[in-house]
Design an enzyme around this catalytic site. Structure first.
Site, mmCIF file in Angstrom:
data_model
loop_
_atom_site.group_PDB
_atom_site.id
_atom_site.type_symbol
_atom_site.label_atom_id
_atom_site.label_comp_id
_atom_site.label_asym_id
_atom_site.label_seq_id
_atom_site.Cartn_x
_atom_site.Cartn_y
_atom_site.Cartn_z
ATOM 1 C CG HIS A 54 -34.591 -3.848 -74.343
ATOM 2 N ND1 HIS A 54 -34.389 -3.090 -74.051
ATOM 3 C CD2 HIS A 54 -36.428 -3.444 -74.848
ATOM 4 C CE1 HIS A 54 -35.085 -2.350 -74.304
ATOM 5 N NE2 HIS A 54 -35.468 -2.096 -74.333
ATOM 6 C CG HIS A 56 -38.464 -2.774 -77.580
ATOM 7 N ND1 HIS A 56 -38.620 -2.650 -76.199
ATOM 8 C CD2 HIS A 56 -39.235 -3.891 -78.011
ATOM 9 C CE1 HIS A 56 -39.511 -3.348 -75.905
ATOM 10 N NE2 HIS A 56 -39.865 -4.284 -76.677
ATOM 11 C CG ASP A 58 -35.313 1.259 -79.325
ATOM 12 O OD1 ASP A 58 -35.494 -0.122 -79.355
ATOM 13 O OD2 ASP A 58 -35.395 2.124 -79.038
ATOM 14 C CG HIS A 59 -32.751 -1.343 -76.954
ATOM 15 N ND1 HIS A 59 -31.632 -0.268 -75.554
ATOM 16 C CD2 HIS A 59 -33.781 -0.490 -76.310
ATOM 17 C CE1 HIS A 59 -32.944 1.115 -74.623
ATOM 18 N NE2 HIS A 59 -33.489 0.760 -75.673
ATOM 19 C CG HIS A 112 -39.510 -2.167 -71.798
ATOM 20 N ND1 HIS A 112 -40.363 -1.240 -72.082
ATOM 21 C CD2 HIS A 112 -38.398 -1.945 -72.536
ATOM 22 C CE1 HIS A 112 -40.146 -0.027 -73.279
ATOM 23 N NE2 HIS A 112 -39.514 -0.997 -73.501
ATOM 24 C CG ASP A 135 -35.924 1.039 -73.186
ATOM 25 O OD1 ASP A 135 -34.585 1.910 -73.010
ATOM 26 O OD2 ASP A 135 -36.457 0.739 -74.573
ATOM 27 C CG HIS A 174 -34.763 5.631 -74.971
ATOM 28 N ND1 HIS A 174 -34.683 5.725 -76.126
ATOM 29 C CD2 HIS A 174 -34.762 4.118 -74.549
ATOM 30 C CE1 HIS A 174 -35.092 4.468 -77.371
ATOM 31 N NE2 HIS A 174 -34.991 3.317 -76.128
#
Length: 258
Positions: A54, A56, A58-59, A112, A135, A174
């Site tokens: 996705h 975001h 941090d991905h 998400h 996520d 995570h």
């Protein structure tokens, strides 16, 4: 099929999926590209694909850098998710392959984010498949409903992912397992399997080891968000339908301070 978790940032996981026969690999969410490339080099693997779950940061935040470091690498992401650095957009049901007989199926698992993709990977017949859930599905938990509804998360978790073969290994985005299981016990205090898995996860983390993978079977036994079809779970949270239950449990989790 060999899968190497690469811990990144504070609690993220990237994953290198290795076909040992060809020494080709794919990487899921390489947010720290240099680290990922060191691990792939140590394993003698040539990375061919990036599978982004996705948008975001941090991905997807390492996509541009890995493209610069590995010329020609393909970067896949959901068609409606506006993934940074994406070269190939995916729809639900799209299929990819790499190495000798490594097959990847894109599963649209929104909520998400609107365009979140989970990647279902199969190798040789005798190997258990794996699913990389970003996520959407965590071990004993799920992602916050940032861009979707309880109905969507129910479909993503309990229908799309819940219908995968039970031995499917689950690799999430995570390391939230201990906290998720502690919360799960507040929903089902008498669920022995949750208590056992919590004890196991705490030992793993004390040893500095990851708690991935889980399996779809274990999630159906211990993840409250995947157990909302059960009347006894609905009853515990005062609900009459699975969608209502998943909404209430998510609200409880958002407000839970552990």
């Amino acid at each position: 099929m060999r899968i190497v978790p690469v811990p990144c940032l504070e609690d993220n996981y990237s994953y290198i999926i290795i076909d040992d026969a060809s020494k080709e690999g794919a990487v899921v969410d390489p947010v720290e590209p240099e680290k990922v490339l060191r691990v792939s080099k140590d394993n003698g693997v040539e990375l061919k694909l990036v599978l982004t779950t996705h948008h975001h940061w941090d991905h997807a935040g390492g996509n541009e850098k890995i493209k610069a470091l590995v010329p020609g690498i393909k970067v896949y992401g959901g068609s409606v998710d506006n993934v940074k650095g994406c070269t190939n957009k995916l729809e639900n049901g799209d299929k990819l392959s790499f190495g000798s007989g490594m097959n990847v199926l894109a599963l649209h698992t929104p909520c998400h984010t609107r365009g979140h993709i989970s990647y279902y990977v199969t190798g040789k017949d005798e190997e258990d498949p794996a699913v990389f859930t970003g996520d959407t599905l965590f071990i004993a938990g799920c992602g916050r409903f940032f861009e979707g509804t309880a109905e969507q998360m129910y479909q993503s978790l309990c229908v799309t992912l819940g219908s995968l073969p039970k031995p499917t290994r689950v690799y999430c985005g995570h390391e939230y397992t201990v906290k998720n299981l502690q919360f799960a016990l507040t929903v089902e205090p008498d669920n022995v399997k949750i208590a056992q898995k919590l004890s196991w996860a705490q030992h793993k983390r004390q040893e500095g080891l990851p708690t991935v993978p889980s399996t779809i079977e274990e999630e159906l036994e211990t993840n409250p968000f995947m157990r909302v079809d059960l009347p006894e779970v609905q009853e515990k949270v005062g609900c009459k339908s699975p969608v209502e239950a998943i909404k209430v449990i998510r609200q409880q989790k958002d407000n839970w301070r552990g």
